[in-house]
Write a protein that holds these residues in place. Structure first.
Motif, PDB file in Angstrom:
ATOM      1  N   TYR A  26     -66.814  58.826  46.109  1.00 29.11           N
ATOM      2  CA  TYR A  26     -66.487  59.640  44.945  1.00 29.11           C
ATOM      3  C   TYR A  26     -65.000  59.553  44.629  1.00 29.11           C
ATOM      4  O   TYR A  26     -64.167  59.463  45.529  1.00 29.11           O
ATOM      5  CB  TYR A  26     -66.865  61.109  45.204  1.00 29.11           C
ATOM      6  CG  TYR A  26     -68.329  61.294  45.507  1.00 29.11           C
ATOM      7  CD1 TYR A  26     -69.263  61.357  44.490  1.00 29.11           C
ATOM      8  CD2 TYR A  26     -68.783  61.356  46.832  1.00 29.11           C
ATOM      9  CE1 TYR A  26     -70.619  61.498  44.769  1.00 29.11           C
ATOM     10  CE2 TYR A  26     -70.131  61.493  47.109  1.00 29.11           C
ATOM     11  CZ  TYR A  26     -71.035  61.566  46.072  1.00 29.11           C
ATOM     12  OH  TYR A  26     -72.380  61.687  46.351  1.00 29.11           O
ATOM     13  N   ILE A  27     -64.686  59.593  43.353  1.00 32.49           N
ATOM     14  CA  ILE A  27     -63.310  59.736  42.898  1.00 32.49           C
ATOM     15  C   ILE A  27     -63.086  61.199  42.559  1.00 32.49           C
ATOM     16  O   ILE A  27     -63.895  61.806  41.847  1.00 32.49           O
ATOM     17  CB  ILE A  27     -63.027  58.854  41.665  1.00 32.49           C
ATOM     18  CG1 ILE A  27     -63.044  57.371  42.052  1.00 32.49           C
ATOM     19  CG2 ILE A  27     -61.681  59.219  41.030  1.00 32.49           C
ATOM     20  CD1 ILE A  27     -62.914  56.435  40.854  1.00 32.49           C
TER      21      ILE A  27
ATOM     22  N   PHE B 182     -59.458  53.271  38.341  1.00 35.20           N
ATOM     23  CA  PHE B 182     -60.873  53.423  38.685  1.00 35.20           C
ATOM     24  C   PHE B 182     -61.463  52.092  39.137  1.00 35.20           C
ATOM     25  O   PHE B 182     -62.221  52.028  40.117  1.00 35.20           O
ATOM     26  CB  PHE B 182     -61.655  53.972  37.499  1.00 35.20           C
ATOM     27  CG  PHE B 182     -61.601  55.466  37.356  1.00 35.20           C
ATOM     28  CD1 PHE B 182     -60.477  56.181  37.736  1.00 35.20           C
ATOM     29  CD2 PHE B 182     -62.670  56.171  36.817  1.00 35.20           C
ATOM     30  CE1 PHE B 182     -60.414  57.555  37.602  1.00 35.20           C
ATOM     31  CE2 PHE B 182     -62.628  57.553  36.677  1.00 35.20           C
ATOM     32  CZ  PHE B 182     -61.500  58.239  37.072  1.00 35.20           C
TER      33      PHE B 182
ATOM     34  N   LYS C 118     -63.053  51.318  42.916  1.00 38.53           N
ATOM     35  CA  LYS C 118     -64.403  50.810  43.157  1.00 38.53           C
ATOM     36  C   LYS C 118     -64.347  49.503  43.933  1.00 38.53           C
ATOM     37  O   LYS C 118     -65.157  49.260  44.840  1.00 38.53           O
ATOM     38  CB  LYS C 118     -65.162  50.622  41.851  1.00 38.53           C
ATOM     39  CG  LYS C 118     -66.590  50.116  42.095  1.00 38.53           C
ATOM     40  CD  LYS C 118     -67.464  50.120  40.878  1.00 38.53           C
ATOM     41  CE  LYS C 118     -68.874  49.669  41.244  1.00 38.53           C
ATOM     42  NZ  LYS C 118     -69.802  49.688  40.090  1.00 38.53           N
TER      43      LYS C 118
ATOM     44  N   LEU D  93     -69.225  52.935  43.789  1.00 40.31           N
ATOM     45  CA  LEU D  93     -68.808  54.237  43.280  1.00 40.31           C
ATOM     46  C   LEU D  93     -70.051  55.034  42.941  1.00 40.31           C
ATOM     47  O   LEU D  93     -70.918  54.565  42.189  1.00 40.31           O
ATOM     48  CB  LEU D  93     -67.926  54.092  42.030  1.00 40.31           C
ATOM     49  CG  LEU D  93     -67.412  55.414  41.441  1.00 40.31           C
ATOM     50  CD1 LEU D  93     -66.496  56.134  42.429  1.00 40.31           C
ATOM     51  CD2 LEU D  93     -66.671  55.170  40.130  1.00 40.31           C
TER      52      LEU D  93
ATOM     53  N   LEU E 299     -67.895  60.941  40.183  1.00 43.19           N
ATOM     54  CA  LEU E 299     -66.555  61.335  39.744  1.00 43.19           C
ATOM     55  C   LEU E 299     -66.488  62.852  39.668  1.00 43.19           C
ATOM     56  O   LEU E 299     -67.400  63.491  39.131  1.00 43.19           O
ATOM     57  CB  LEU E 299     -66.269  60.733  38.364  1.00 43.19           C
ATOM     58  CG  LEU E 299     -65.122  61.333  37.558  1.00 43.19           C
ATOM     59  CD1 LEU E 299     -63.778  61.035  38.229  1.00 43.19           C
ATOM     60  CD2 LEU E 299     -65.140  60.789  36.124  1.00 43.19           C
TER      61      LEU E 299
ATOM     62  N   ASN F  20     -63.970  65.432  37.990  1.00 39.97           N
ATOM     63  CA  ASN F  20     -62.819  65.628  37.108  1.00 39.97           C
ATOM     64  C   ASN F  20     -62.222  67.000  37.356  1.00 39.97           C
ATOM     65  O   ASN F  20     -62.659  68.004  36.794  1.00 39.97           O
ATOM     66  CB  ASN F  20     -63.252  65.506  35.638  1.00 39.97           C
ATOM     67  CG  ASN F  20     -63.316  64.072  35.183  1.00 39.97           C
ATOM     68  OD1 ASN F  20     -62.381  63.308  35.374  1.00 39.97           O
ATOM     69  ND2 ASN F  20     -64.437  63.697  34.582  1.00 39.97           N
TER      70      ASN F  20
ATOM     71  N   CYS G  86     -61.438  59.829  31.832  1.00 43.09           N
ATOM     72  CA  CYS G  86     -62.015  59.545  33.142  1.00 43.09           C
ATOM     73  C   CYS G  86     -63.524  59.322  33.052  1.00 43.09           C
ATOM     74  O   CYS G  86     -64.073  58.434  33.717  1.00 43.09           O
ATOM     75  CB  CYS G  86     -61.699  60.677  34.118  1.00 43.09           C
ATOM     76  SG  CYS G  86     -59.968  60.718  34.653  1.00 43.09           S
ATOM     77  N   CYS G  87     -64.194  60.116  32.238  1.00 42.20           N
ATOM     78  CA  CYS G  87     -65.633  59.918  32.047  1.00 42.20           C
ATOM     79  C   CYS G  87     -65.908  58.554  31.421  1.00 42.20           C
ATOM     80  O   CYS G  87     -66.818  57.832  31.845  1.00 42.20           O
ATOM     81  CB  CYS G  87     -66.217  61.031  31.181  1.00 42.20           C
ATOM     82  SG  CYS G  87     -66.335  62.640  31.997  1.00 42.20           S
TER      83      CYS G  87
ATOM     84  N   ALA H  93     -65.544  55.863  33.993  1.00 41.68           N
ATOM     85  CA  ALA H  93     -66.505  55.914  35.094  1.00 41.68           C
ATOM     86  C   ALA H  93     -67.902  55.451  34.700  1.00 41.68           C
ATOM     87  O   ALA H  93     -68.643  54.938  35.546  1.00 41.68           O
ATOM     88  CB  ALA H  93     -66.584  57.343  35.640  1.00 41.68           C
TER      89      ALA H  93
ATOM     90  N   LEU I  20     -70.545  53.526  37.155  1.00 38.68           N
ATOM     91  CA  LEU I  20     -71.629  54.292  37.767  1.00 38.68           C
ATOM     92  C   LEU I  20     -73.009  53.812  37.336  1.00 38.68           C
ATOM     93  O   LEU I  20     -73.991  54.022  38.063  1.00 38.68           O
ATOM     94  CB  LEU I  20     -71.499  55.777  37.381  1.00 38.68           C
ATOM     95  CG  LEU I  20     -70.303  56.527  37.949  1.00 38.68           C
ATOM     96  CD1 LEU I  20     -70.203  57.910  37.300  1.00 38.68           C
ATOM     97  CD2 LEU I  20     -70.404  56.663  39.457  1.00 38.68           C
TER      98      LEU I  20
ATOM     99  N   ILE J  75     -71.420  62.876  37.681  1.00 37.11           N
ATOM    100  CA  ILE J  75     -70.121  63.290  37.176  1.00 37.11           C
ATOM    101  C   ILE J  75     -70.076  64.815  37.215  1.00 37.11           C
ATOM    102  O   ILE J  75     -70.998  65.479  36.724  1.00 37.11           O
ATOM    103  CB  ILE J  75     -69.867  62.807  35.739  1.00 37.11           C
ATOM    104  CG1 ILE J  75     -69.745  61.278  35.698  1.00 37.11           C
ATOM    105  CG2 ILE J  75     -68.602  63.450  35.153  1.00 37.11           C
ATOM    106  CD1 ILE J  75     -69.605  60.712  34.296  1.00 37.11           C
TER     107      ILE J  75
END
Length: 257
Positions: free
Chosen positions: A10-11, A73, A77, A83, A86, A88, A120-121, A124, A128, A136
Protein backbone atom coordinates in the motif's frame (compact mmCIF):
# COMPACT_ATOMS: atom_id res chain seq x y z
CA UNK A 1 -14.92 -12.88 6.26
CA UNK A 2 -12.18 -10.35 5.58
CA UNK A 3 -8.95 -10.94 3.69
CA UNK A 4 -5.67 -10.52 5.48
CA UNK A 5 -3.21 -7.77 4.60
CA UNK A 6 -0.09 -9.92 4.73
CA UNK A 7 2.28 -9.52 1.78
CA UNK A 8 0.15 -6.79 0.26
CA UNK A 9 1.55 -3.38 -0.73
CA UNK A 10 0.00 0.00 0.00
CA UNK A 11 0.99 3.60 -0.60
CA UNK A 12 0.17 5.97 2.28
CA UNK A 13 0.46 9.71 1.69
CA UNK A 14 1.24 12.10 4.51
CA UNK A 15 2.78 9.12 6.28
CA UNK A 16 5.55 10.83 8.22
CA UNK A 17 3.38 11.76 11.22
CA UNK A 18 -0.11 11.67 12.75
CA UNK A 19 -2.74 9.44 11.19
CA UNK A 20 -0.52 8.58 8.23
CA UNK A 21 2.36 7.29 10.34
CA UNK A 22 -0.06 5.28 12.51
CA UNK A 23 -1.70 3.80 9.40
CA UNK A 24 1.65 2.84 7.86
CA UNK A 25 2.81 1.26 11.12
CA UNK A 26 -0.41 -0.71 11.59
CA UNK A 27 -0.27 -2.02 8.01
CA UNK A 28 3.26 -3.29 8.57
CA UNK A 29 2.20 -4.88 11.86
CA UNK A 30 -0.40 -6.82 9.87
CA UNK A 31 2.18 -8.08 7.41
CA UNK A 32 1.91 -5.53 4.62
CA UNK A 33 4.61 -3.43 3.01
CA UNK A 34 4.17 0.29 2.66
CA UNK A 35 5.31 3.06 0.35
CA UNK A 36 5.67 6.11 2.58
CA UNK A 37 5.07 9.51 1.00
CA UNK A 38 5.53 12.92 2.57
CA UNK A 39 6.62 16.31 1.31
CA UNK A 40 9.91 16.35 3.27
CA UNK A 41 12.61 13.78 2.53
CA UNK A 42 14.07 13.96 6.03
CA UNK A 43 10.65 13.22 7.54
CA UNK A 44 10.21 10.32 5.11
CA UNK A 45 13.57 8.84 6.07
CA UNK A 46 12.72 9.13 9.76
CA UNK A 47 9.38 7.34 9.29
CA UNK A 48 11.05 4.55 7.30
CA UNK A 49 13.64 4.12 10.05
CA UNK A 50 10.95 4.02 12.75
CA UNK A 51 8.81 1.38 11.04
CA UNK A 52 11.57 -0.66 9.42
CA UNK A 53 13.44 -0.33 6.16
CA UNK A 54 12.75 -3.98 5.30
CA UNK A 55 8.99 -3.31 5.21
CA UNK A 56 8.84 0.22 3.83
CA UNK A 57 10.21 2.40 1.08
CA UNK A 58 9.91 6.16 1.17
CA UNK A 59 9.77 9.00 -1.31
CA UNK A 60 9.42 12.76 -0.95
CA UNK A 61 6.52 14.04 -3.03
CA UNK A 62 4.25 17.07 -3.23
CA UNK A 63 0.86 15.44 -3.80
CA UNK A 64 -0.36 18.74 -5.25
CA UNK A 65 1.88 18.09 -8.28
CA UNK A 66 0.36 15.50 -10.62
CA UNK A 67 3.71 15.00 -12.35
CA UNK A 68 5.53 14.21 -9.09
CA UNK A 69 2.74 11.88 -8.00
CA UNK A 70 2.78 9.85 -11.22
CA UNK A 71 6.56 9.50 -11.11
CA UNK A 72 6.74 8.48 -7.45
CA UNK A 73 3.82 6.03 -7.64
CA UNK A 74 5.38 4.27 -10.63
CA UNK A 75 8.72 4.00 -8.80
CA UNK A 76 7.09 2.58 -5.67
CA UNK A 77 5.23 -0.08 -7.63
CA UNK A 78 8.45 -0.98 -9.42
CA UNK A 79 10.30 -1.21 -6.11
CA UNK A 80 7.78 -3.53 -4.48
CA UNK A 81 6.74 -5.37 -7.64
CA UNK A 82 3.04 -4.80 -7.01
CA UNK A 83 0.52 -2.32 -5.63
CA UNK A 84 -2.66 -3.33 -3.82
CA UNK A 85 -3.97 -0.05 -2.51
CA UNK A 86 -3.66 3.65 -1.79
CA UNK A 87 -4.47 5.58 1.39
CA UNK A 88 -4.89 9.30 0.65
CA UNK A 89 -4.09 10.84 4.00
CA UNK A 90 -1.94 13.90 3.14
CA UNK A 91 -3.55 17.10 4.34
CA UNK A 92 -2.93 20.45 5.93
CA UNK A 93 -4.98 23.11 7.68
CA UNK A 94 -4.45 26.78 8.45
CA UNK A 95 -6.93 28.29 10.92
CA UNK A 96 -8.38 31.71 10.24
CA UNK A 97 -11.71 33.49 10.16
CA UNK A 98 -13.23 33.81 6.71
CA UNK A 99 -12.75 37.57 6.73
CA UNK A 100 -9.01 37.19 7.33
CA UNK A 101 -8.25 34.26 5.04
CA UNK A 102 -4.88 34.51 3.29
CA UNK A 103 -4.95 33.64 -0.42
CA UNK A 104 -1.75 31.58 -0.39
CA UNK A 105 -3.00 29.53 2.57
CA UNK A 106 -6.35 28.91 0.91
CA UNK A 107 -4.65 27.74 -2.29
CA UNK A 108 -2.24 25.48 -0.39
CA UNK A 109 -5.09 23.72 1.42
CA UNK A 110 -7.10 23.19 -1.74
CA UNK A 111 -4.01 22.02 -3.63
CA UNK A 112 -2.96 19.49 -1.01
CA UNK A 113 -6.20 18.28 0.52
CA UNK A 114 -8.45 18.09 -2.52
CA UNK A 115 -6.35 18.24 -5.68
CA UNK A 116 -3.73 16.03 -4.05
CA UNK A 117 -6.39 13.38 -3.47
CA UNK A 118 -7.57 13.68 -7.07
CA UNK A 119 -4.04 13.44 -8.51
CA UNK A 120 -3.12 10.46 -6.34
CA UNK A 121 -6.29 8.60 -7.33
CA UNK A 122 -5.62 9.32 -10.99
CA UNK A 123 -2.08 7.97 -10.74
CA UNK A 124 -3.12 4.88 -8.80
CA UNK A 125 -5.98 3.65 -10.98
CA UNK A 126 -3.90 2.20 -13.81
CA UNK A 127 -1.43 0.71 -11.30
CA UNK A 128 -4.24 -0.99 -9.36
CA UNK A 129 -6.34 -2.15 -12.30
CA UNK A 130 -6.49 -5.94 -12.73
CA UNK A 131 -5.02 -6.41 -9.26
CA UNK A 132 -6.19 -8.81 -6.60
CA UNK A 133 -8.78 -6.95 -4.52
CA UNK A 134 -7.34 -3.41 -5.02
CA UNK A 135 -8.47 -0.56 -2.75
CA UNK A 136 -8.41 3.21 -2.40
CA UNK A 137 -9.11 4.84 0.97
CA UNK A 138 -9.60 8.62 1.09
CA UNK A 139 -9.30 10.28 4.49
CA UNK A 140 -11.91 12.96 5.20
CA UNK A 141 -12.58 14.73 8.51
CA UNK A 142 -15.45 15.13 10.94
CA UNK A 143 -14.86 18.86 10.43
CA UNK A 144 -16.63 18.52 7.08
CA UNK A 145 -19.98 17.79 8.73
CA UNK A 146 -19.97 18.42 12.47
CA UNK A 147 -20.28 21.86 14.05
CA UNK A 148 -18.54 20.84 17.29
CA UNK A 149 -15.13 20.42 15.67
CA UNK A 150 -12.40 23.11 15.79
CA UNK A 151 -13.54 26.57 14.63
CA UNK A 152 -12.01 28.71 11.87
CA UNK A 153 -11.18 25.74 9.65
CA UNK A 154 -13.66 26.60 6.91
CA UNK A 155 -11.29 25.90 4.02
CA UNK A 156 -9.94 22.68 5.48
CA UNK A 157 -13.47 21.44 6.19
CA UNK A 158 -14.61 22.42 2.69
CA UNK A 159 -11.77 20.53 1.04
CA UNK A 160 -12.64 17.44 3.05
CA UNK A 161 -16.30 17.73 2.06
CA UNK A 162 -15.09 17.90 -1.54
CA UNK A 163 -13.03 14.75 -0.99
CA UNK A 164 -16.18 12.94 0.17
CA UNK A 165 -18.20 14.06 -2.85
CA UNK A 166 -15.34 13.14 -5.18
CA UNK A 167 -15.11 9.71 -3.54
CA UNK A 168 -18.76 9.00 -4.37
CA UNK A 169 -18.17 9.37 -8.10
CA UNK A 170 -14.85 7.56 -7.88
CA UNK A 171 -16.54 4.59 -6.25
CA UNK A 172 -19.10 4.33 -9.05
CA UNK A 173 -16.50 4.67 -11.80
CA UNK A 174 -14.13 2.08 -10.34
CA UNK A 175 -16.74 -0.60 -9.75
CA UNK A 176 -16.12 -1.66 -13.36
CA UNK A 177 -12.48 -2.34 -12.44
CA UNK A 178 -13.42 -3.94 -9.11
CA UNK A 179 -11.38 -1.33 -7.23
CA UNK A 180 -12.99 -0.70 -3.86
CA UNK A 181 -13.27 2.90 -2.68
CA UNK A 182 -13.77 3.91 0.94
CA UNK A 183 -13.98 7.29 2.63
CA UNK A 184 -12.89 7.30 6.28
CA UNK A 185 -14.06 10.29 8.33
CA UNK A 186 -12.05 10.62 11.58
CA UNK A 187 -13.04 12.77 14.52
CA UNK A 188 -10.76 14.52 16.97
CA UNK A 189 -7.60 12.74 18.05
CA UNK A 190 -4.42 13.70 19.83
CA UNK A 191 -1.89 14.31 17.04
CA UNK A 192 0.67 16.95 16.04
CA UNK A 193 -1.56 18.13 13.18
CA UNK A 194 -1.63 21.70 14.53
CA UNK A 195 2.16 22.06 14.67
CA UNK A 196 3.24 25.28 12.98
CA UNK A 197 -0.12 27.05 13.17
CA UNK A 198 0.07 30.81 13.67
CA UNK A 199 -0.40 31.46 17.40
CA UNK A 200 -2.72 34.45 16.95
CA UNK A 201 -4.91 32.65 14.42
CA UNK A 202 -5.02 29.59 16.67
CA UNK A 203 -6.02 31.75 19.66
CA UNK A 204 -8.91 33.21 17.67
CA UNK A 205 -10.03 29.75 16.58
CA UNK A 206 -9.92 28.46 20.13
CA UNK A 207 -11.95 31.41 21.40
CA UNK A 208 -14.67 30.84 18.80
CA UNK A 209 -14.58 27.11 19.47
CA UNK A 210 -15.06 27.55 23.20
CA UNK A 211 -18.09 29.76 22.56
CA UNK A 212 -19.70 26.94 20.55
CA UNK A 213 -20.25 24.74 23.62
CA UNK A 214 -18.72 23.62 26.89
CA UNK A 215 -17.65 20.12 25.82
CA UNK A 216 -15.90 18.34 23.00
CA UNK A 217 -15.52 14.77 21.84
CA UNK A 218 -11.91 13.84 22.49
CA UNK A 219 -9.84 10.87 23.56
CA UNK A 220 -9.25 9.06 20.27
CA UNK A 221 -5.77 7.95 19.25
CA UNK A 222 -4.25 7.86 15.73
CA UNK A 223 -4.18 4.06 16.05
CA UNK A 224 -7.99 4.04 16.18
CA UNK A 225 -8.07 5.61 12.73
CA UNK A 226 -5.40 3.19 11.53
CA UNK A 227 -7.57 0.27 12.65
CA UNK A 228 -10.53 1.69 10.70
CA UNK A 229 -8.42 2.00 7.55
CA UNK A 230 -7.13 -1.56 7.89
CA UNK A 231 -10.70 -2.80 8.36
CA UNK A 232 -11.71 -1.17 5.08
CA UNK A 233 -8.68 -2.46 3.19
CA UNK A 234 -9.19 -6.03 4.41
CA UNK A 235 -12.72 -6.53 3.08
CA UNK A 236 -13.12 -9.39 0.64
CA UNK A 237 -13.30 -8.72 -3.10
CA UNK A 238 -16.71 -7.48 -4.16
CA UNK A 239 -17.38 -5.81 -0.79
CA UNK A 240 -16.45 -2.23 0.08
CA UNK A 241 -16.97 -0.05 3.09
CA UNK A 242 -18.47 3.09 1.56
CA UNK A 243 -18.21 5.69 4.36
CA UNK A 244 -16.76 4.95 7.78
CA UNK A 245 -16.90 7.63 10.48
CA UNK A 246 -14.80 7.07 13.58
CA UNK A 247 -15.28 9.56 16.42
CA UNK A 248 -14.35 9.61 20.10
CA UNK A 249 -17.15 8.79 22.48
CA UNK A 250 -16.07 10.76 25.52
CA UNK A 251 -17.09 14.24 26.65
CA UNK A 252 -14.19 16.44 27.69
CA UNK A 253 -14.58 19.92 29.15
CA UNK A 254 -13.12 22.63 26.90
CA UNK A 255 -11.96 24.44 30.02
CA UNK A 256 -8.81 22.29 30.04
CA UNK A 257 -7.63 24.03 26.85
Amino acid sequence: MSHGLRDRVYIVTGASKGFGLAIARRLVEQGARVGIISRNQEAVDEAVAQIGIEYTHGAACDVGSSEQVREVFAKLKSHFGRLDGLVNNAGLATPNSVENLVESEVVAQVQTNFLGTVFCCQAAISLLRDGDNPRIVNISSASAWHDDEMSHLSIYASTKAAVERFSRDLRLELQHDQIGVTCVRPGGAMTNFSDGWDSDALAGALEAWRDAGAYLDMGMEPEDVADAVCFALAQRAGVAVDLLEVRPNRLISKSIF
